[in-house]
Design a protein around this motif. Structure first.
Motif, PDB file in Angstrom:
ATOM      1  N   ALA A  64       0.800  -1.210   0.026  1.00  0.00           N
ATOM      2  CA  ALA A  64      -0.145   0.164  -0.029  1.00  0.00           C
ATOM      3  C   ALA A  64       0.798   1.254   0.066  1.00  0.00           C
ATOM      4  N   ALA A  65       1.794   1.273   0.745  1.00  0.00           N
ATOM      5  CA  ALA A  65       2.790   2.530   0.834  1.00  0.00           C
ATOM      6  C   ALA A  65       3.409   2.626  -0.480  1.00  0.00           C
ATOM      7  N   VAL A  66       3.981   1.823  -1.068  1.00  0.00           N
ATOM      8  CA  VAL A  66       4.690   1.985  -2.469  1.00  0.00           C
ATOM      9  C   VAL A  66       3.552   2.371  -3.482  1.00  0.00           C
ATOM     10  N   LEU A  67       2.616   1.749  -3.524  1.00  0.00           N
ATOM     11  CA  LEU A  67       1.371   2.214  -4.465  1.00  0.00           C
ATOM     12  C   LEU A  67       0.971   3.640  -4.192  1.00  0.00           C
ATOM     13  N   LEU A  68       0.796   3.929  -2.889  1.00  0.00           N
ATOM     14  CA  LEU A  68       0.311   5.451  -2.709  1.00  0.00           C
ATOM     15  C   LEU A  68       1.360   6.402  -2.813  1.00  0.00           C
ATOM     16  N   ARG A  69       2.713   6.041  -2.852  1.00  0.00           N
ATOM     17  CA  ARG A  69       3.866   6.818  -3.108  1.00  0.00           C
ATOM     18  C   ARG A  69       3.976   6.916  -4.817  1.00  0.00           C
ATOM     19  N   ASP A  70       3.668   6.031  -5.281  1.00  0.00           N
ATOM     20  CA  ASP A  70       4.016   6.158  -6.758  1.00  0.00           C
ATOM     21  C   ASP A  70       3.070   5.998  -7.884  1.00  0.00           C
ATOM     22  N   VAL A  71       1.890   5.871  -7.255  1.00  0.00           N
ATOM     23  CA  VAL A  71       0.569   5.994  -8.379  1.00  0.00           C
ATOM     24  C   VAL A  71      -0.111   7.197  -7.909  1.00  0.00           C
ATOM     25  N   ALA A  74      -4.991   7.930 -12.610  1.00  0.00           N
ATOM     26  CA  ALA A  74      -5.749   6.554 -12.904  1.00  0.00           C
ATOM     27  C   ALA A  74      -4.869   6.213 -14.401  1.00  0.00           C
ATOM     28  N   ALA A  75      -3.953   6.663 -15.079  1.00  0.00           N
ATOM     29  CA  ALA A  75      -3.203   6.325 -16.100  1.00  0.00           C
ATOM     30  C   ALA A  75      -2.312   5.522 -15.524  1.00  0.00           C
ATOM     31  N   ALA A  76      -1.398   6.178 -14.349  1.00  0.00           N
ATOM     32  CA  ALA A  76      -0.395   5.373 -13.699  1.00  0.00           C
ATOM     33  C   ALA A  76      -0.805   4.273 -13.080  1.00  0.00           C
ATOM     34  N   LEU A  77      -2.092   4.151 -12.461  1.00  0.00           N
ATOM     35  CA  LEU A  77      -2.641   3.039 -12.020  1.00  0.00           C
ATOM     36  C   LEU A  77      -2.945   1.872 -13.117  1.00  0.00           C
ATOM     37  N   GLY A  78      -3.182   2.047 -14.082  1.00  0.00           N
ATOM     38  CA  GLY A  78      -3.323   1.207 -15.209  1.00  0.00           C
ATOM     39  C   GLY A  78      -2.073   0.656 -15.674  1.00  0.00           C
ATOM     40  N   ALA A  79      -1.069   1.671 -15.504  1.00  0.00           N
ATOM     41  CA  ALA A  79       0.115   1.201 -16.116  1.00  0.00           C
ATOM     42  C   ALA A  79       0.863   0.284 -15.233  1.00  0.00           C
ATOM     43  N   GLU A 177      -9.342  -1.614   1.366  1.00  0.00           N
ATOM     44  CA  GLU A 177      -8.936  -0.202   1.998  1.00  0.00           C
ATOM     45  C   GLU A 177      -7.662   0.377   1.068  1.00  0.00           C
ATOM     46  N   THR A 178      -6.755  -0.447   0.844  1.00  0.00           N
ATOM     47  CA  THR A 178      -5.611  -0.023  -0.106  1.00  0.00           C
ATOM     48  C   THR A 178      -6.437   0.230  -1.602  1.00  0.00           C
ATOM     49  N   CYS A 179      -6.942  -0.558  -2.088  1.00  0.00           N
ATOM     50  CA  CYS A 179      -7.562   0.020  -3.362  1.00  0.00           C
ATOM     51  C   CYS A 179      -8.503   1.402  -3.232  1.00  0.00           C
ATOM     52  N   ALA A 180      -9.302   1.410  -2.191  1.00  0.00           N
ATOM     53  CA  ALA A 180     -10.010   2.475  -1.947  1.00  0.00           C
ATOM     54  C   ALA A 180      -9.259   3.956  -1.972  1.00  0.00           C
TER      55      ALA A 180
END
Length: 211
Positions: A64-71, A74-79, A177-180
């Protein structure tokens, strides 16, 4: 005079196994868990991980910490989701998963270093999470409830989710919760994504749906 064979006193282990004639022994004091948990992580049931006080597994918070830091879009999420499924990332994801499995249930995500490039780090982090979920002996949503959960209406979901084993429900809450949080950070509404955002949301849900 006739000699007698020497006698030996049964050990506590013998008694515990029934070899000490049933004599009661004082229970040993519980020992703290070892700092290095050699029981593995991937392919282990959530109930077993809960018994080892690793539910939800600590690495989920690291993901969760990495995703919230780097994404952050929406485009970055899809990538990130797309890259996690690409063969070019398979080796890095497997290396990270193998290192974490060897370190045990309490292993953090960074046992094997993540790529320095933020998009690549996000892809590997997400890939480790989906690999963990897909290797569960029983799906996160459980065999008994999986089909019913897929077809449930919004009103039917809460009572169905309460039927999940506690360990499964705990991890489901952590992943949800991470996805939300991730979608909110990317400015995405799950209920009403824009036409541009919709493919990225669908890709995220599709990556997690088999679990």
């Amino acid at each position: 005079p006739e000699s007698k064979a020497p006698t030996t006193k049964a050990s506590p282990v013998d008694d515990a196994d029934g070899g000490g004639g049933g004599r009661a022994k004082a229970a040993a004091a519980p020992r703290p868990p070892p700092p290095h948990d050699s029981g593995g992580l991937f392919g282990v049931s959530l109930t077993a991980l809960a018994a080892r006080r690793a539910m939800p597994p600590p690495f989920v918070a690291n993901v969760a910490a990495v995703l919230l830091r780097d994404v952050t879009s929406a485009a970055a999420l899809g990538a990130a989701v797309g890259a996690a499924a690409h063969p070019s990332r398979a080796q890095a994801i497997e290396q990270s998963a193998a290192a974490m499995h060897a370190a045990g249930a309490h292993a953090p995500l960074g046992v094997a270093p993540l790529p320095a490039d933020p998009p690549a780090a996000a892809a590997v982090a997400f890939g480790v999470l989906t690999r963990f979920l897909r290797r569960l002996p029983e799906p996160l949503c459980s065999f008994g409830l999986y089909e019913r959960l897929l077809c449930a209406s919004a009103a039917e979901l809460p009572p169905l989710l309460r039927q999940l084993p506690p360990a499964h429900l705990s991890l489901l809450h952590a992943v949800g919760e991470t996805c939300a949080r991730l979608l909110r950070q990317c400015g995405v509404s799950v209920a009403a994504p824009t036409a541009e955002q919709r493919p990225h949301v669908q890709a995220l849900l599709a990556a997690l749906a088999p679990t």
